[in-house]
Design a protein around this motif. Structure first.
Motif, PDB file in Angstrom:
ATOM      1  N   UNK A   2     123.126  10.415   4.224  1.00 24.48           N
ATOM      2  CA  UNK A   2     121.758  10.791   3.982  1.00 24.48           C
ATOM      3  C   UNK A   2     120.986   9.569   3.497  1.00 24.48           C
ATOM      4  N   UNK A  43     112.411  24.235   9.873  1.00 29.33           N
ATOM      5  CA  UNK A  43     111.678  23.430   8.899  1.00 29.33           C
ATOM      6  C   UNK A  43     110.181  23.511   9.157  1.00 29.33           C
ATOM      7  N   UNK A  88     112.723  19.482   1.469  1.00 25.21           N
ATOM      8  CA  UNK A  88     113.397  18.260   1.898  1.00 25.21           C
ATOM      9  C   UNK A  88     112.386  17.137   2.066  1.00 25.21           C
ATOM     10  N   UNK A 102     116.970  12.782   6.390  1.00 23.88           N
ATOM     11  CA  UNK A 102     116.687  13.785   5.371  1.00 23.88           C
ATOM     12  C   UNK A 102     117.605  13.631   4.171  1.00 23.88           C
ATOM     13  N   UNK A 103     117.084  14.051   3.025  1.00 23.71           N
ATOM     14  CA  UNK A 103     117.926  14.205   1.856  1.00 23.71           C
ATOM     15  C   UNK A 103     118.591  15.570   1.869  1.00 23.71           C
TER      16      UNK A 103
ATOM     17  N   UNK B  35     118.902  18.002  15.704  1.00 22.55           N
ATOM     18  CA  UNK B  35     119.455  17.754  14.379  1.00 22.55           C
ATOM     19  C   UNK B  35     120.528  18.797  14.090  1.00 22.55           C
ATOM     20  N   UNK B  37     122.397  20.691  10.886  1.00 28.34           N
ATOM     21  CA  UNK B  37     122.306  20.945   9.455  1.00 28.34           C
ATOM     22  C   UNK B  37     123.482  21.800   9.013  1.00 28.34           C
ATOM     23  N   UNK B  42     121.059  18.411   4.135  1.00 27.53           N
ATOM     24  CA  UNK B  42     119.865  18.213   4.931  1.00 27.53           C
ATOM     25  C   UNK B  42     120.227  17.974   6.393  1.00 27.53           C
ATOM     26  N   UNK B  43     119.264  18.119   7.285  1.00 22.21           N
ATOM     27  CA  UNK B  43     119.532  17.884   8.709  1.00 22.21           C
ATOM     28  C   UNK B  43     119.961  16.447   8.988  1.00 22.21           C
ATOM     29  N   UNK B  44     120.850  16.298   9.968  1.00 16.72           N
ATOM     30  CA  UNK B  44     121.307  14.988  10.410  1.00 16.72           C
ATOM     31  C   UNK B  44     120.877  14.784  11.859  1.00 16.72           C
ATOM     32  N   UNK B  45     120.315  13.632  12.144  1.00 14.92           N
ATOM     33  CA  UNK B  45     119.813  13.314  13.484  1.00 14.92           C
ATOM     34  C   UNK B  45     120.958  13.183  14.470  1.00 14.92           C
ATOM     35  N   UNK B  48     117.465  11.856  20.286  1.00 10.17           N
ATOM     36  CA  UNK B  48     116.099  12.051  20.709  1.00 10.17           C
ATOM     37  C   UNK B  48     115.984  11.721  22.184  1.00 10.17           C
ATOM     38  N   UNK B  88     123.646  24.856  11.496  1.00  7.23           N
ATOM     39  CA  UNK B  88     122.376  25.230  12.102  1.00  7.23           C
ATOM     40  C   UNK B  88     121.921  24.042  12.939  1.00  7.23           C
ATOM     41  N   UNK B  90     118.997  22.324  14.917  1.00  2.00           N
ATOM     42  CA  UNK B  90     117.541  22.349  14.957  1.00  2.00           C
ATOM     43  C   UNK B  90     117.029  21.451  16.070  1.00  2.00           C
ATOM     44  N   UNK B 106     109.499  21.625  14.173  1.00  4.46           N
ATOM     45  CA  UNK B 106     110.848  22.160  14.315  1.00  4.46           C
ATOM     46  C   UNK B 106     110.851  23.607  14.800  1.00  4.46           C
ATOM     47  N   UNK B 109     115.895  27.164  15.031  1.00  2.56           N
ATOM     48  CA  UNK B 109     117.297  26.799  14.954  1.00  2.56           C
ATOM     49  C   UNK B 109     118.235  27.775  15.638  1.00  2.56           C
TER      50      UNK B 109
END
Lengths: 112, 115
Positions: A2, A43, A88, A102-103, B35, B37, B42-45, B48, B88, B90, B106, B109
């Motif tokens: 993160x 989100x 977030x 994101x955190x 993303x 999650x 938090x969401x991770x990329x 794209x 999840x 997204x 967004x 999800x």
């Protein structure tokens, strides 16, 4: 890993009180954004602050950014039960402006 | 205008199976991001796509792949599912608003559970 870290992890307040949460990040950014998430759903974008801005307001939201400390804060004034959610911060890097990092989020509970 | 749509809403798979998740962006948006999650994070990329080309990829194994279609909708595929893929997923529809800002919207999800 993160990019951002929110503090506190969880916050419980009474309706009408203000809620403040903080975000720290590690690398230089173009922009910093705050999002809200209700019950593990999608989100919702709240506010964006550019790296050359120090403060921004939107309704009951106030965001500050200190690039020298690599930190941001989100203030929600006069909280309502509907503000109960996870919040977030997300940053986009100078060289990767399409990718949001994101955190782990702050979970806010507003008690009626 | 319709927002970002994702299907299915929920999905249960077993280890080793593969899964395809779908996303339709906001009309006029040419970029889609994915993303992951995991619960409590938090969401991770992941990816794209812009104009049907992969523009960026996060730190995910090759079991994850995606594509974007001429109508800008997108699919995320995950092969050989692991328990740790439960999350999840997204989708974000993006437009470039200039001066270094990608506005990302967004979807709701897809909740994937791997048993």
């Amino acid at each position: 890993s993160q990019q951002g870290e929110e503090d506190p992890q969880a916050l419980s307040i009474q309706e009408g009180e203000n809620a403040t949460m903080n975000c720290s990040y590690k690398t230089s950014i173009n922009n910093l954004q705050w999002y809200r998430q209700n019950s593990g759903r999608g989100l919702v974008h709240l506010i964006l602050i550019r790296s050359n801005e120090r403060e921004k307001h939107s309704g009951r939201l106030r965001v500050t950014l200190d690039t020298s400390k690599k930190s941001s804060s989100l203030l929600i004034t006069a909280s309502r039960a509907a503000d109960t959610a996870s919040y977030f911060c997300a940053t986009d890097g100078v060289n990767n402006d399409y990718k949001l990092s994101f955190g782990a989020g702050t979970t806010v509970t507003v008690r009626a | 205008d319709a927002g970002v749509t994702q299907s299915p809403t929920h999905l249960i798979k077993t280890r080793g199976q593969h899964v395809t998740l779908r996303c339709s962006p906001i009309s006029g948006h040419k970029s889609v991001s994915w993303y992951q999650q995991v619960l409590g994070q938090g969401p991770q990329f992941i990816f794209q796509y812009y104009e049907k080309e992969e523009r960026g990829r996060g730190n995910f194994p090759d079991r994850f792949s995606a594509r974007q279609f001429p109508n800008y909708s997108s699919e995320l595929n995950v092969n050989a599912l692991l328990l740790g893929d439960s999350a999840l997923y997204l989708c974000a529809s993006s437009r470039y608003s200039g001066t270094g800002i990608w506005e990302q919207f967004f979807g709701p999800g897809t909740r994937l559970t791997v048993l």
